[in-house]
Every structure is written in C-alpha cells, then in structure tokens.
Scaffold this active site. Structure first.
Site, PDB file in Angstrom:
ATOM      1  N   ASP A  10      -7.039  -9.356  -6.408  1.00  0.00           N
ATOM      2  CA  ASP A  10      -6.198  -8.344  -6.004  1.00  0.00           C
ATOM      3  C   ASP A  10      -6.785  -6.997  -5.911  1.00  0.00           C
ATOM      4  OD1 ASP A  10      -4.177  -7.191  -4.559  1.00  0.00           O
ATOM      5  OD2 ASP A  10      -2.580  -7.484  -5.973  1.00  0.00           O
ATOM      6  N   GLU A  37      -5.219   1.575  -4.333  1.00  0.00           N
ATOM      7  CA  GLU A  37      -4.141   1.345  -5.476  1.00  0.00           C
ATOM      8  C   GLU A  37      -4.670   1.120  -6.686  1.00  0.00           C
ATOM      9  OE1 GLU A  37      -2.129  -2.382  -4.251  1.00  0.00           O
ATOM     10  OE2 GLU A  37      -0.939  -2.337  -5.803  1.00  0.00           O
ATOM     11  N   GLU A  91       4.507 -13.451  -2.428  1.00  0.00           N
ATOM     12  CA  GLU A  91       4.978 -12.538  -3.172  1.00  0.00           C
ATOM     13  C   GLU A  91       6.576 -12.466  -2.642  1.00  0.00           C
ATOM     14  OE1 GLU A  91       2.511  -9.035  -3.119  1.00  0.00           O
ATOM     15  OE2 GLU A  91       1.684  -9.569  -4.901  1.00  0.00           O
TER      16      GLU A  91
HETATM   17  O1  GCW Z   1      -2.160  -5.360  -4.042  1.00  0.00           O
HETATM   18  C1  GCW Z   1      -0.644  -5.898  -3.769  1.00  0.00           C
HETATM   19  C2  GCW Z   1       0.059  -4.664  -3.796  1.00  0.00           C
HETATM   20  C3  GCW Z   1       1.336  -5.132  -2.884  1.00  0.00           C
HETATM   21  C4  GCW Z   1       0.796  -5.433  -1.584  1.00  0.00           C
HETATM   22  C5  GCW Z   1       0.367  -6.869  -1.882  1.00  0.00           C
HETATM   23  C6  GCW Z   1      -0.401  -7.314  -0.611  1.00  0.00           C
HETATM   24  C7  GCW Z   1       2.120  -5.312   0.417  1.00  0.00           C
HETATM   25  O2  GCW Z   1       0.353  -4.534  -5.116  1.00  0.00           O
HETATM   26  O3  GCW Z   1       2.149  -3.878  -2.854  1.00  0.00           O
HETATM   27  O4  GCW Z   1       2.052  -5.871  -0.870  1.00  0.00           O
HETATM   28  O5  GCW Z   1      -1.002  -6.641  -2.514  1.00  0.00           O
HETATM   29  O6  GCW Z   1      -1.665  -7.291  -0.043  1.00  0.00           O
HETATM   30  O7  GCW Z   1       0.417  -8.211   0.137  1.00  0.00           O
END
Ligand code: GCW
Length: 711
Positions: free
Chosen positions: A382, A410, A303
C-alpha cells in the site's frame, strides 16, 4: 453562497507563473485553427467534443503570454516565430504524427525548428495545447539550436489523476481522504462549488504536463457521493466544462451497489438483467449530459466497499458489467486491484496481504473486457516508502493494466516533509520483472509486455494513474515543494524514461522563473540539494530495509513501530527479541516470492541475493544479520536514522542560505511556508530517529557501535 464557497482568488501560479511564458510571450506567435463551431465541429480526427473550447483556450494562452511579455499574435502567413497549427488531416499517422487512439484525446504533436522558427502541428486541439506547453517548457531553448523535426507522443494512452475528494466532509477522513492541502477544489458545503475557476486553473497546470483525465471523487464512494452519478449530473457537467477548457476529461468513481442504493433494485448482482439494464441506462444518461465523459473508477470488495463477491461473482464479472454499460460510448472502466483481507487475525502468520492482489486477479487474466483497465498499486501492500514492485504487473498479459501511484504523501511525510517522489516512481516504472534483458513495468502498462494479448497491445495498455495531492490550499499542495511531485507525475506519465533530476530541473525553471524567465542559479542549486535525494532521506529515518507501516494508526503520520502490529490490517513486521522482518519465501514463509517470474522469484528468495533495501520485506532475520553492505541489520537502523536527521538539518541550512534572495528570487510567502514545513520535518525526523533507535536497542540489546545517544 456561503463564505466557504468562495475560492481564494489568487492561488499560487505553481509551474505557470507569467515569467515561465517569457520566451514565447516576447515573440511573434500565430495559431491556425479551423472554425470548430457549427458544422466544422465534426471534422475527422479533431476531438469529438471540446475542440472548440480548447481552441479558444489556445488563442487565449497566446494572447495572455504576448500581452505579459510584449510579443504579438500575428497572422499565420506573417512569418511568426512560433506557429501552432491544427491539422486534422494528419490524424492518419502519415507524416509521423501518432494516430490518436480511440480513448486518447491527446495523441501527440510534431515539433519543427527551421532557422530559429518553430512550427507545432497536431491532429487534435488538445494535442496542440500539449505542444504549446512543450514550447513553453523549453523556453528560449525552443528557438535556439540546430534545425529539428521531432515527434512527441505520450508513452501511455491513459494518464489519470484520481481525487479522493468527498462531497460531504467525512467524519473521520475529512473533505479529502488522505488530503494534506486543505479542502476540495471541486466541492464545498456539501455540493459542487459555485466558483470553479480554481478547477480550470488546475486543468491548465495538468495540461502543461500532459495529463488529460481526472476522476473527481473518492474511490470510497459514500452515500452522498454516489449520487454524483444520478441527481448531481448537471453539477458534474459543470466540473467537466471547467476541466474541458484545457482538454481534461472527467471520470467518476462509482459504487458497485448503486443499482440498489440509487436504483431501488433488490440486488446488484452483475449477472442480473435488471442490474445490467440499470447500469446501461445510468451510463447513457451520463454521456447524454457529458458527451466527452471518460469512464468509471471502481473500488470493489476492498476495505468494506461493495462488490461482486456478495453474489458469488468475481472481479471480472463485476468489471465487465460496467464495461458493457460504457462501451457504446467509448468509455473505460478502471477497476482497482487493491483487494485484500482487512479483517485479518494477526496471530495467523500464513495469510499475507502482499499475496492478495495476485491471488485474486492473476487467475482472471483474459476474462476482462477490452475497455476494462485493472489498476494496480505499484507495490503489493500500500504505497509504502519502500516495497517490492507488485507481481500483478507481471502476471496478467491478457489484461490492460495500469500502474497506480500516490502523489498525495500519505506514507511519505504528508506534505509536511519534503519528499520528491519521482526517483521512487521511476524505479517502479523501470523495474524489469523478467530480468535485465526483459521488458520494464513501463512497457507492460503501455501494452508492450511479453505475451501481451492483441487487444492489450492495440489499446496501448492501461497506462498510469495516481492519487492527486491537490486541495484548495493557496499553494495547491500544502508544502510548496510538493508541487514538484504533481508536476513529475504528469511528466513521467508522458515520458517514463525522463530522469527525475531533469524533471525537477524543468519544474524549478518554470516555477521559480523571474519576470524575464530566468532562474537565480543559487535557487536552482538549493532546490536540487533539498529535493533530489529527499525520498531516500525520508526512507532513511522512517522505513529501514523494506519494513513498512511503522506509522501511527489511522492518520499515518509519525512513528509508532508497533502501531499496526496487533491490528487486523495485515501490516506486520514481527519484531521479537531476536530479529525482525516478514518471511515471504517459498521455502519457509508465505510463498509470496513465487508470484514473481524468474529471476526475481529466486533473487528475492535467497538471503544472499535479496537486495538490502527489501531484505525485511522478504525475510525474517536476526538483528545481527550482516547485510550485503557489510553492516548488521541493527547497526544499519542506527546509522541510517542518525544520518537521516543530519541530512534534514542540511536541507534546512540549504534553504536558509537563500534568505538574502527573499523576495527577489523566492517569494516571501513560499519561503515562509517552506520554512514552517522544514521545521516540522526536522522535529518529526528526530522523533522517528529516537523512537526507532530506542525500539531496536531495547528489542535487540545490541548497542550502537559508535556509542551515540539512544534512549
Ligand atoms: O492507502 C489506503 C488509504 C485509504 C485508501 C486506500 C485505497 C481511499 O489509507 O484511505 O482509501 O488506500 O487506496 O483505496
């Protein structure tokens, strides 16, 4: 000092109200601790650093409990009801005390009950502190019952909470990325807080569950936060001191580009000599400042974070660079496996985000240094409400693997919805990748998976990590009932075989203890009714049959079925007028099922054997496909969404039934906050129900068999 830097003086006591200490506090208690100041500091087997702090903490805990409840701290030879003894000579594993591992400060304790008197012994002050809280948790039961001689040791050597806290408020993500509990307990006004009493109170709560490591900054390391590693070390040392009081060690998330951004080097190439020297010097400075520092956490080539790919190197090259720098200090590197293409073309159906971590990491098995832990999210996508278990966990026997969970909610209601996650984590920990007779995920991350390399077994594997849900909110977690998730994570990290409902019961017993230590039975019943099954309830109105990411893009709260469908994030469900789901089979899909060992590679591959709850995760099927449960996919969506809302209504009613017990058995502020959150949960559940049902009706044209209202 600005006003922001002043912390609420009286945060909610969470699971350690004074009442929780009633059973120990009304007794005669004693503690035997060698003098850990001066020359005695070096006693073998005791914590290398911090023992003296933890020892004073223990003394203070005993004073506090007995002062509150009328007991006494007495001499060890005065026949105390509870004796706590630090016995460094027990560190060799003789007499049944598990030997503390080199990178594990809390190696367990021995609990002996003899004629109603309890003795707890441990080899380190931190382990003894964990033993003290074990007795607190048992309450009266600790002193009753038959004689006993038990050894208690954590299942995992490494038990970490990761904070996604930023020092500066990030323009999009805020102070705490994916935080739903206010600001950071560590930082305010662009620096470490002056008053860190809240951090110590946090460490106390963690010690009561057995957690002994915390990473204090976001894995997305922005320019300001990168400097924690260098300019801010004295400030980090203050945080470490606050955490150390309760035996919690500090870790930092670092940026792979630090040699360039902080060191002024022209490269961050992991094979470059100057880069290697820079990291070694950086690590030396950290440990010179904080002798019991734990290690680094790294999100690389993920990312947008920098990593070894820019130099044609791989994740093993990158991780080993840092491992080499921290090794002289006994440090550990947590290297995250959350790596995928976040600039995917939604038109391309061959690229599968679920495959990415395994494709990147499994070929590197055997190349990671012994002090590297590859930290793997529980699912291949995720932290979704429901997804398959990551096949990486079954694919790297020569690597120390950690399971990463998300306590911050989240994707599970953002601490506005009551969603007790222990059942979900428990399923993941107990999943057996090699079938019923094989090892479970909890064995793999304890270094006991099939074919585990000698070094993996010897270090006890990579353990467990989770993203914390805590902030400077009065209740710590926004929703007071979300405290149960933090508590449950700590308890599962200690003993992953504990039943979620048992853990919840412990949490209720401590958190809602009255001054005499007792809990009003109706409160206990209602909390079970609201929380025990709340994750499945949440799943029922949000994420049918393993489809994820039907959330609003960006902040991820509330329904938006197609919100991510045409984005670069690789999170699609492919709904059309005929059907929905992702074909991940080897026969006709992305081949993801092939990343699992038998039997799961075949169980998931076959429509006839794929479990209903993951059907759409593995298969694209018509809306009229009949599930193993006997109903069609589309009817299942309607039924679960109507039902989910009803279950939320029941939760609201159950909580309201406690009104006459406020404030006697339920504090008024807790009640007010829970009511406010439950009202929002119900509103949101209705929104989820109506949007999803309407979406599926419009796409499929299939009416609800029961003729209920769909818009
Ligand atoms: O779930 C996603 C989140 C990001 C996060 C990423 C990760 C810290 O939306 O905000 O970044 O995972 O785990 O690195």
């Amino acid at each position: 000092m600005s006003s922001e830097n002043v912390v609420d003086a009286a945060p909610h006591p969470a699971w350690l109200p004074d009442g929780a200490l009633a059973a120990v506090g009304r007794r005669r208690v004693a503690v035997v601790l060698p003098d850990l100041s001066g020359p005695a500091r070096g006693i073998p087997g005791a914590d290398p650093d911090g023992s003296a702090d933890v020892a004073s903490t223990l003394r203070a805990e005993l004073e506090r409990a007995t002062t509150a409840h009328g007991g006494d701290v007495v001499a060890p030879d005065a026949s105390p009801d509870l004796l706590l003894a630090l016995s460094p000579e027990l560190s060799g594993g003789e007499r049944g005390i598990p030997r503390a591992r080199p990178d594990n400060s809390g190696g367990g304790f021995r609990f002996v009950r003899d004629g109603g008197r309890v003795t707890v012994t441990a080899a380190t002050a931190t382990a003894l502190l964990h033993g003290w809280f074990h007795v607190v948790r048992l309450g009266e039961a600790a002193f009753r019952g038959p004689d006993a001689d038990e050894r208690h040791a954590p299942a995992f050597a490494l038990r970490v909470l990761d904070h996604w806290d930023n020092v500066d408020v990030h323009p999009v993500m805020g102070q705490v990325e994916r935080g739903y509990s206010g600001g950071s307990i560590f930082y305010a006004d662009g620096r470490v807080r002056d008053d860190l009493s809240r951090v110590t109170a946090y460490a106390r709560l963690l010690a009561a569950t057995g957690i002994d490591r915390v990473c204090i900054n976001n894995v997305n390391v922005h320019a300001r936060e990168a400097r924690l590693l260098t300019d801010d070390l004295p400030e980090v040392a203050r945080v470490a001191a606050a955490l150390r009081t309760y035996g919690v060690r500090t870790h930092l998330a670092v940026s792979f580009a630090a040699p360039m951004t902080l060191g002024g080097l022209p490269t961050s190439d992991p094979l470059d000599d100057d880069v290697r020297a820079w990291w070694r010097a950086a690590a030396d400075r950290v440990w010179a400042t904080i002798p019991d520092f734990g290690g680094f956490v790294v999100k690389a080539d993920s990312e947008g974070q920098p990593g070894p790919f820019a130099y044609g190197r791989d994740h093993a090259d990158g991780a080993n660079l840092l491992a080499d720098a921290v090794a002289p200090h006994g440090g550990v590197v947590h290297w995250r496996a959350f790596v995928y293409d976040h600039t995917q073309d939604w038109r391309d159906r061959s690229t599968d985000r679920a495959r990415a971590a395994y494709d990147h990491f499994a070929p590197l098995d055997g190349r990671f240094a012994d002090n590297v832990v590859v930290q793997v999210k529980h699912g291949p996508i995720d932290f979704q409400t429901r997804e398959a278990v990551s096949p990486v966990l079954a694919g790297m026997p020569a690597t120390r693997l950690a399971l990463e969970l998300q306590v911050t909610q989240e994707y599970t209601g953002q601490q506005r919805h009551a969603c007790y996650l222990a059942p979900w984590w428990s399923e993941n920990l107990g999943f057996r990748p090699w079938g019923e007779d094989g090892a479970a995920v909890r064995d793999v991350v304890a270094g006991r998976g099939p074919g585990a390399a000698a070094a993996v077994a010897a270090t006890g594997g990579g353990g467990i990590a989770a993203v914390s849900n805590v902030g400077d909110d009065r209740f710590w977690t926004g929703h007071p009932l979300a405290q149960a998730n933090l508590y449950a994570f700590g308890r599962l990290a200690w003993d992953p075989t504990l039943a979620p409902s048992t853990i919840l019961d412990e949490w209720i017993g401590l958190t809602f203890a009255g001054p005499d230590g007792a809990v009003e039975p109706r409160v206990r019943d209602v909390l079970h009714a609201v929380l025990d099954d709340s994750w499945r309830t949440y799943e029922s109105y949000t994420a049918p049959l393993g489809v994820g990411f039907m959330v609003r893009p960006g902040h991820h709260y509330g329904p938006d079925v197609d919100g991510y469908e045409y984005t670069p994030w690789g999170t699609y469900h492919f709904a059309d007028r005929d059907g929905i789901g992702v074909d991940r089979t080897r026969a006709t899909g992305t081949g993801f099922t092939g990343q699992y060992p038998a039997p799961w590679r075949d169980v998931y591959e076959d429509l006839a054997t794929c479990p209903d709850e993951l059907l759409l995760f593995f298969h694209h099927v018509p809306y009229t496909h009949v599930l193993r449960s006997g109903v069609t996919v589309v009817q299942h969506v309607y039924d679960t969404h109507f039902d989910g809302v009803e279950r939320v209504r029941e939760a609201v009613a159950a909580w309201e039934s406690l009104a006459d017990l406020v404030p006697a058995a339920v504090p008024a502020d807790v009640d007010a906050r829970v009511r406010e959150r439950l009202a929002e949960q119900l509103r949101s559940a209705v929104e989820w129900r109506d949007q999803l049902n309407t979406y599926f009706l419009r796409k499929s044209g299939v009416p609800d068999a029961h003729g209920r209202t769909i818009y």
